[in-house]
Write an enzyme that holds these catalytic residues in place. Structure first.
Site, PDB file in Angstrom:
ATOM      1  N   ASP A 189      37.826  54.900  18.730  1.00  0.00           N
ATOM      2  CA  ASP A 189      38.473  56.031  18.074  1.00  0.00           C
ATOM      3  C   ASP A 189      39.317  55.463  16.940  1.00  0.00           C
ATOM      4  OD1 ASP A 189      40.043  58.112  17.222  1.00  0.00           O
ATOM      5  OD2 ASP A 189      40.941  58.552  19.180  1.00  0.00           O
ATOM      6  N   LYS A 203      43.025  57.474  25.774  1.00  0.00           N
ATOM      7  CA  LYS A 203      42.299  57.175  27.005  1.00  0.00           C
ATOM      8  C   LYS A 203      41.268  56.080  26.756  1.00  0.00           C
ATOM      9  CE  LYS A 203      42.741  58.378  30.454  1.00  0.00           C
ATOM     10  NZ  LYS A 203      43.633  57.814  31.474  1.00  0.00           N
ATOM     11  N   TYR A 248      50.712  53.567  25.965  1.00  0.00           N
ATOM     12  CA  TYR A 248      49.606  54.513  25.818  1.00  0.00           C
ATOM     13  C   TYR A 248      49.139  54.550  24.366  1.00  0.00           C
ATOM     14  CZ  TYR A 248      46.835  58.747  25.878  1.00  0.00           C
ATOM     15  OH  TYR A 248      45.802  59.651  25.750  1.00  0.00           O
TER      16      TYR A 248
END
Length: 381
Positions: A11, A238, A235
């Site tokens: 991503d 995902k 984070y």
């Protein structure tokens, strides 16, 4: 020919939030793949997206973990990142977690799955066909249940009862909590089926790394089992795994491999990477625009000719009316789970919540807890 099939996914930016990469980003990566084929680095290549993740599928003869191939993919993602950043897209370069990878991209952020095997279109493999799974908005163990069912349960794969597969398959399972290196155990199905299940039930810690035929010693499956927050220390999105699976003949057939996905099984992921939601099978090049950030998975199939080139067309396994009912079921399951909001099993436990803000909030409150002073028991007159 010693052929390697590689899929590398990342991503690196998306339009209007975590939805899809822009057409210009995809065109840039496709142009880089064309140049790599012309230069002889790659035999063939195919670029697609699932949600906001761009996947580069490649064949070459440089082996798994090739520095040249991985560096090429990294640079292609950098080009797409520059376009995303220039267009003000969300999460530009999100999965590129190091400044400059040292060759192999495993542990650098992008998801990597590779299979290397002898390719001659003779013997036990007179035809070579394979499938690529790409998931978005979900954790690293999203393939644990469906691959277990496809390679260890004859209720889903009747082919396991046939002579080419009756000896079963060897599962290579990785402990993703071990960040010092690849900590792997090899367990054989059917003898170790219960032990395999005992590990794979924990999608956040243990994941399938490889599956190998015990009859022929041929690798059949590889998945990108890694924890991005363990690499980055925070984070960043995902883990969104990819997987490569060879099929037919001495391996399960496509329908035996995809049938477990009809469960729309629950995985960790969804909005902010913090919820438990069903995995919805979707057509290739699907954007994430539905309710919440429902975890999605695509599956595309190819054949390979004698020179290692892809067939002139591909098969989109989840682009079929038969999967509309599964998608409806997944949405119903999602609505029920999200109606529970933040309570209990609807969200991942605090040990797995990947947005640092959740842990910071709770951590700050925990520091305010105090032991209650013991009080004297009341006397009864």
């Amino acid at each position: 020919m010693r052929l390697t099939v590689s899929v590398i996914k990342a991503d690196v930016g998306s339009v209007g939030g975590h939805t899809k990469p822009s057409p210009r980003m995809l065109d840039s990566v496709r142009a880089e793949v064309s140049h790599a084929i012309e230069s002889g680095l790659l035999i063939d290549g195919f670029v697609s997206h699932t949600g906001d993740d761009i996947a580069i599928l490649m064949t070459h003869v440089r082996g798994s973990g090739s520095c040249e191939v991985h560096e090429f993919a990294w640079n292609a993602f950098l080009e797409a990142t520059a376009i995303a950043r220039g267009s003000g897209l969300y999460g530009a370069g999100q999965d590129l977690l190091v400044d400059a990878p040292s060759g192999n991209l495993r542990g650098a952020g992008p998801g990597v799955a590779e299979l290397t095997f002898e390719h001659s279109l003779s013997g036990v493999r007179p035809a070579e066909s394979f499938m690529v799974f790409a998931a978005d908005k979900c954790g690293p163990g999203a393939y644990n249940l469906p691959l277990y069912l496809a390679f260890a349960d004859p209720m889903y794969c009747a082919g396991l009862m046939l002579p080419p597969m009756i000896k079963g398959f060897s599962f290579h399972i990785i402990d993703m909590d071990n960040t010092a290196g690849d900590s792997v155990i090899e367990l054989d199905a059917p003898e170790d089926s219960y032990r395999i299940a005992a590990l794979l039930r924990d999608n956040e810690r243990f994941g399938i790394d490889r599956i190998v035929s015990r009859t022929h010693g041929e690798p059949v499956a590889a998945a990108s089992a890694q924890r991005l927050h363990a690499i980055a220390g925070k984070y960043t999105g995902k883990d969104d795994p990819v997987a490569l699976l060879r099929n037919q003949g001495i391996f399960p057939a496509p329908e035996e491999i995809i049938s477990p996905f009809a469960k729309a099984h629950f995985v960790g992921g969804d909005a902010r990477g913090s919820h438990v939601m069903p995995l919805m099978p979707v057509p290739l090049n699907t954007a994430v625009t539905g309710l919440y950030c429902l975890p999605i998975v695509s599956c595309v199939g190819f054949s390979i000719d004698r020179q290692g080139r892809f067939s002139e067309s591909h098969t989109d396994f989840f682009d079929n009316p038969a999967w509309d009912e599964v998608r409806s079921r997944a949405q119903r399951k999602a609505l029920e789970m999200r109606s529970q909001g933040w309570s209990g099993a609807a969200m991942l436990p605090y040990s797995e919540l990947e947005y640092g803000g959740f842990r910071d909030t709770v951590g700050g409150l925990v520091e305010r807890f105090r032991m209650r002073e013991a009080s004297e028991p009341a006397t009864v007159e």
